[in-house]
Design an enzyme around this catalytic site. Structure first.
Site, PDB file in Angstrom:
ATOM      1  N   ASP A  12      -5.298 -21.672 -30.376  1.00  0.00           N
ATOM      2  CA  ASP A  12      -6.467 -21.226 -29.610  1.00  0.00           C
ATOM      3  C   ASP A  12      -6.134 -21.002 -28.137  1.00  0.00           C
ATOM      4  O   ASP A  12      -5.229 -21.617 -27.588  1.00  0.00           O
ATOM      5  CB  ASP A  12      -7.595 -22.262 -29.756  1.00  0.00           C
ATOM      6  CG  ASP A  12      -8.939 -21.689 -29.380  1.00  0.00           C
ATOM      7  OD1 ASP A  12      -9.091 -20.449 -29.343  1.00  0.00           O
ATOM      8  OD2 ASP A  12      -9.860 -22.482 -29.093  1.00  0.00           O
ATOM      9  N   GLY A  13      -6.890 -20.121 -27.523  1.00  0.00           N
ATOM     10  CA  GLY A  13      -6.814 -19.931 -26.075  1.00  0.00           C
ATOM     11  C   GLY A  13      -6.062 -18.692 -25.617  1.00  0.00           C
ATOM     12  O   GLY A  13      -5.875 -18.491 -24.410  1.00  0.00           O
ATOM     13  N   ASN A  14      -5.645 -17.842 -26.542  1.00  0.00           N
ATOM     14  CA  ASN A  14      -4.908 -16.621 -26.163  1.00  0.00           C
ATOM     15  C   ASN A  14      -5.693 -15.756 -25.180  1.00  0.00           C
ATOM     16  O   ASN A  14      -5.149 -15.255 -24.194  1.00  0.00           O
ATOM     17  CB  ASN A  14      -4.625 -15.747 -27.395  1.00  0.00           C
ATOM     18  CG  ASN A  14      -3.651 -16.388 -28.351  1.00  0.00           C
ATOM     19  OD1 ASN A  14      -3.003 -17.368 -28.010  1.00  0.00           O
ATOM     20  ND2 ASN A  14      -3.559 -15.835 -29.551  1.00  0.00           N
ATOM     21  N   GLY A  15      -6.974 -15.565 -25.492  1.00  0.00           N
ATOM     22  CA  GLY A  15      -7.821 -14.672 -24.697  1.00  0.00           C
ATOM     23  C   GLY A  15      -8.004 -15.195 -23.286  1.00  0.00           C
ATOM     24  O   GLY A  15      -7.789 -14.473 -22.303  1.00  0.00           O
ATOM     25  N   THR A  58     -12.880 -16.513 -40.796  1.00  0.00           N
ATOM     26  CA  THR A  58     -13.900 -15.630 -41.385  1.00  0.00           C
ATOM     27  C   THR A  58     -14.962 -15.291 -40.327  1.00  0.00           C
ATOM     28  O   THR A  58     -15.643 -14.277 -40.435  1.00  0.00           O
ATOM     29  CB  THR A  58     -14.581 -16.289 -42.612  1.00  0.00           C
ATOM     30  OG1 THR A  58     -14.929 -17.638 -42.275  1.00  0.00           O
ATOM     31  CG2 THR A  58     -13.677 -16.299 -43.823  1.00  0.00           C
ATOM     32  N   GLU A  59     -15.066 -16.133 -39.295  1.00  0.00           N
ATOM     33  CA  GLU A  59     -16.039 -15.888 -38.219  1.00  0.00           C
ATOM     34  C   GLU A  59     -15.489 -14.906 -37.173  1.00  0.00           C
ATOM     35  O   GLU A  59     -16.251 -14.310 -36.411  1.00  0.00           O
ATOM     36  CB  GLU A  59     -16.417 -17.212 -37.528  1.00  0.00           C
ATOM     37  CG  GLU A  59     -17.281 -18.144 -38.373  1.00  0.00           C
ATOM     38  CD  GLU A  59     -16.573 -18.734 -39.582  1.00  0.00           C
ATOM     39  OE1 GLU A  59     -15.345 -18.991 -39.497  1.00  0.00           O
ATOM     40  OE2 GLU A  59     -17.214 -18.917 -40.635  1.00  0.00           O
ATOM     41  N   ASN A  60     -14.169 -14.752 -37.128  1.00  0.00           N
ATOM     42  CA  ASN A  60     -13.567 -13.896 -36.093  1.00  0.00           C
ATOM     43  C   ASN A  60     -13.885 -12.405 -36.263  1.00  0.00           C
ATOM     44  O   ASN A  60     -13.680 -11.612 -35.339  1.00  0.00           O
ATOM     45  CB  ASN A  60     -12.044 -14.102 -36.008  1.00  0.00           C
ATOM     46  CG  ASN A  60     -11.638 -15.419 -35.379  1.00  0.00           C
ATOM     47  OD1 ASN A  60     -10.605 -15.991 -35.704  1.00  0.00           O
ATOM     48  ND2 ASN A  60     -12.458 -15.932 -34.469  1.00  0.00           N
ATOM     49  N   TRP A  61     -14.425 -12.002 -37.429  1.00  0.00           N
ATOM     50  CA  TRP A  61     -14.861 -10.608 -37.612  1.00  0.00           C
ATOM     51  C   TRP A  61     -15.992 -10.247 -36.659  1.00  0.00           C
ATOM     52  O   TRP A  61     -16.266  -9.070 -36.417  1.00  0.00           O
ATOM     53  CB  TRP A  61     -15.343 -10.363 -39.044  1.00  0.00           C
ATOM     54  CG  TRP A  61     -14.279 -10.523 -40.073  1.00  0.00           C
ATOM     55  CD1 TRP A  61     -14.148 -11.558 -40.956  1.00  0.00           C
ATOM     56  CD2 TRP A  61     -13.184  -9.627 -40.352  1.00  0.00           C
ATOM     57  NE1 TRP A  61     -13.038 -11.365 -41.756  1.00  0.00           N
ATOM     58  CE2 TRP A  61     -12.435 -10.183 -41.403  1.00  0.00           C
ATOM     59  CE3 TRP A  61     -12.768  -8.412 -39.807  1.00  0.00           C
ATOM     60  CZ2 TRP A  61     -11.295  -9.577 -41.928  1.00  0.00           C
ATOM     61  CZ3 TRP A  61     -11.640  -7.800 -40.317  1.00  0.00           C
ATOM     62  CH2 TRP A  61     -10.917  -8.382 -41.369  1.00  0.00           C
ATOM     63  N   ARG A  63     -16.015 -10.673 -33.559  1.00  0.00           N
ATOM     64  CA  ARG A  63     -15.493 -10.232 -32.256  1.00  0.00           C
ATOM     65  C   ARG A  63     -15.599  -8.708 -32.147  1.00  0.00           C
ATOM     66  O   ARG A  63     -15.903  -8.033 -33.130  1.00  0.00           O
ATOM     67  CB  ARG A  63     -14.041 -10.665 -32.122  1.00  0.00           C
ATOM     68  CG  ARG A  63     -13.946 -12.182 -32.076  1.00  0.00           C
ATOM     69  CD  ARG A  63     -12.572 -12.627 -31.740  1.00  0.00           C
ATOM     70  NE  ARG A  63     -12.553 -14.077 -31.646  1.00  0.00           N
ATOM     71  CZ  ARG A  63     -11.584 -14.773 -31.103  1.00  0.00           C
ATOM     72  NH1 ARG A  63     -10.546 -14.141 -30.589  1.00  0.00           N
ATOM     73  NH2 ARG A  63     -11.640 -16.088 -31.066  1.00  0.00           N
ATOM     74  N   GLU A 199      -4.702 -37.016 -38.498  1.00  0.00           N
ATOM     75  CA  GLU A 199      -4.816 -37.407 -37.090  1.00  0.00           C
ATOM     76  C   GLU A 199      -5.013 -36.142 -36.252  1.00  0.00           C
ATOM     77  O   GLU A 199      -4.331 -35.139 -36.471  1.00  0.00           O
ATOM     78  CB  GLU A 199      -3.532 -38.125 -36.629  1.00  0.00           C
ATOM     79  CG  GLU A 199      -3.263 -39.428 -37.342  1.00  0.00           C
ATOM     80  CD  GLU A 199      -4.255 -40.530 -37.001  1.00  0.00           C
ATOM     81  OE1 GLU A 199      -4.823 -40.496 -35.892  1.00  0.00           O
ATOM     82  OE2 GLU A 199      -4.474 -41.409 -37.851  1.00  0.00           O
TER      83      GLU A 199
HETATM   84  C1  IPE Z   1     -10.603 -20.762 -34.252  1.00  0.00           C
HETATM   85  O1  IPE Z   1     -10.634 -20.331 -32.951  1.00  0.00           O
HETATM   86  C2  IPE Z   1      -9.990 -19.736 -35.118  1.00  0.00           C
HETATM   87  C3  IPE Z   1      -8.589 -19.472 -34.860  1.00  0.00           C
HETATM   88  C4  IPE Z   1      -7.822 -20.060 -33.982  1.00  0.00           C
HETATM   89  C5  IPE Z   1      -8.043 -18.461 -35.687  1.00  0.00           C
HETATM   90  P1  IPE Z   1     -11.913 -19.587 -32.337  1.00  0.00           P
HETATM   91  O2  IPE Z   1     -11.597 -19.391 -30.914  1.00  0.00           O
HETATM   92  O3  IPE Z   1     -12.251 -18.407 -33.133  1.00  0.00           O
HETATM   93  O4  IPE Z   1     -13.028 -20.696 -32.558  1.00  0.00           O
HETATM   94  P2  IPE Z   1     -14.345 -21.002 -31.746  1.00  0.00           P
HETATM   95  O5  IPE Z   1     -15.119 -19.732 -31.680  1.00  0.00           O
HETATM   96  O6  IPE Z   1     -13.896 -21.463 -30.394  1.00  0.00           O
HETATM   97  O7  IPE Z   1     -15.018 -22.105 -32.500  1.00  0.00           O
HETATM   98  C1  IPE Z   2      -6.883 -17.660 -30.551  1.00  0.00           C
HETATM   99  O1  IPE Z   2      -7.225 -17.298 -29.258  1.00  0.00           O
HETATM  100  C2  IPE Z   2      -6.559 -16.490 -31.447  1.00  0.00           C
HETATM  101  C3  IPE Z   2      -7.618 -16.150 -32.415  1.00  0.00           C
HETATM  102  C4  IPE Z   2      -8.707 -16.813 -32.634  1.00  0.00           C
HETATM  103  C5  IPE Z   2      -7.423 -14.957 -33.193  1.00  0.00           C
HETATM  104  P1  IPE Z   2      -8.687 -16.812 -28.877  1.00  0.00           P
HETATM  105  O2  IPE Z   2      -8.767 -15.344 -29.107  1.00  0.00           O
HETATM  106  O3  IPE Z   2      -9.706 -17.625 -29.579  1.00  0.00           O
HETATM  107  O4  IPE Z   2      -8.702 -17.097 -27.325  1.00  0.00           O
HETATM  108  P2  IPE Z   2      -9.892 -17.756 -26.520  1.00  0.00           P
HETATM  109  O5  IPE Z   2     -10.247 -19.037 -27.206  1.00  0.00           O
HETATM  110  O6  IPE Z   2     -11.015 -16.777 -26.524  1.00  0.00           O
HETATM  111  O7  IPE Z   2      -9.313 -17.992 -25.178  1.00  0.00           O
HETATM  112 MG    MG Z   3     -10.785 -19.297 -29.151  1.00  0.00          MG
END
Ligand code: IPE
Ligand code: IPE
Ligand code: MG
Length: 238
Positions: A12-15, A58-61, A63, A199
């Protein structure tokens, strides 16, 4: 040092990492992808047997269309690269999630990858793509119902083992350590069945910055945990 047998990571956190640098979110995904390739090699070299990562839920769609398109194109390229890694690391690769929701060409690459790496056993690498834990359980229930109708599933209350055989993670041990990067302290629908006694380790460091030294911090924290499996004594103490 007692290493976990199975590490699961919510990447998480790429964006946010990219935005903080004044770059588009897609740049964070590209760097995050490179880091996954690098860290997978490193985890393999450490001798850790199982690595499971959450790459697309499945929720990332939900975006933006543009971001989903970027991510799907990255998977296309990345999955090709993983083929070479599978050979180099003697690594079996499996995809968790609902492949039927993905583009046919991505599915084909996934199936080829699973097939070509099926005989490797030095390391087991699972990527969750179009994965949701609740969706996984519902898909398992659907398949159990179909098998029960055909007389292929034992009657009466199923055991946990009988049920788990229908999950995407059939044959895989449960994760010992879950890492989530970038500060969020939730599991976002990742492996709800399998994480029952795992853990958890949360770090504010974003995935593109999560390198060897950050992994060692997580491993050290894990080593200091007193593991339990629903009973009073951890397995090592017995
Ligand atoms: C969880 O991260 C899904 C992945 C890392 C693939 P998200 O960034 O999508 O989750 P939320 O929206 O913070 O719960
Ligand atoms: C994780 O990074 C990658 C995916 C969920 C695909 P995010 O895209 O969730 O990055 P943030 O959390 O918005 O920074
Ligand atoms: Mg994220």
């Amino acid at each position: 040092m007692s290493l976990p047998n199975h590490i699961a990571i919510i990447l998480d956190g790429n964006g946010r990492w990219a935005r903080a640098k004044g770059m588009p979110r897609s740049y964070g995904h590209v760097v995050g992808c490179d880091n996954l390739e690098h860290m997978c090699d490193y985890i393999c070299d450490l001798g850790i047997k199982y690595l499971t990562v959450y790459a697309f839920s499945t929720e990332n769609w939900k975006r933006s269309e543009e971001e989903v398109r970027v991510l799907m194109n990255l998977f296309r390229r990345y999955l090709r690269r993983v083929e070479k890694k599978a050979v180099k690391n003697q690594m079996r690769v499996r995809i968790l999630g609902d492949k039927s929701g993905l583009a046919p060409d991505i599915r084909r690459i996934m199936e080829e990858l699973e097939e070509m790496s099926a005989g490797y056993d030095r390391m087991y690498f699972q990527m969750a793509i179009n994965y949701g834990g609740r969706d996984e359980i519902l898909r398992a229930v659907q398949r159990i119902a179909a098998d029960a109708k055909a007389g292929l599933f034992p009657e009466g209350k199923p055991t946990e083992e009988e049920f788990a055989r229908y999950l995407d993670t059939a044959d895989l041990p449960d994760p010992d350590l879950l890492i989530r990067t970038s500060g969020e302290m939730r599991t976002s629908n990742f492996l709800p069945w399998q994480l029952a006694y795992t853990e958890f380790y949360f770090t504010p460091v974003a995935w593109p910055d999560f390198h060897e030294e950050e992994l060692h911090k997580a491993l050290e924290a894990y080593e200091n945990r007193d593991r339990r499996f629903g009973d009073a004594l951890s397995k090592e103490q017995k």
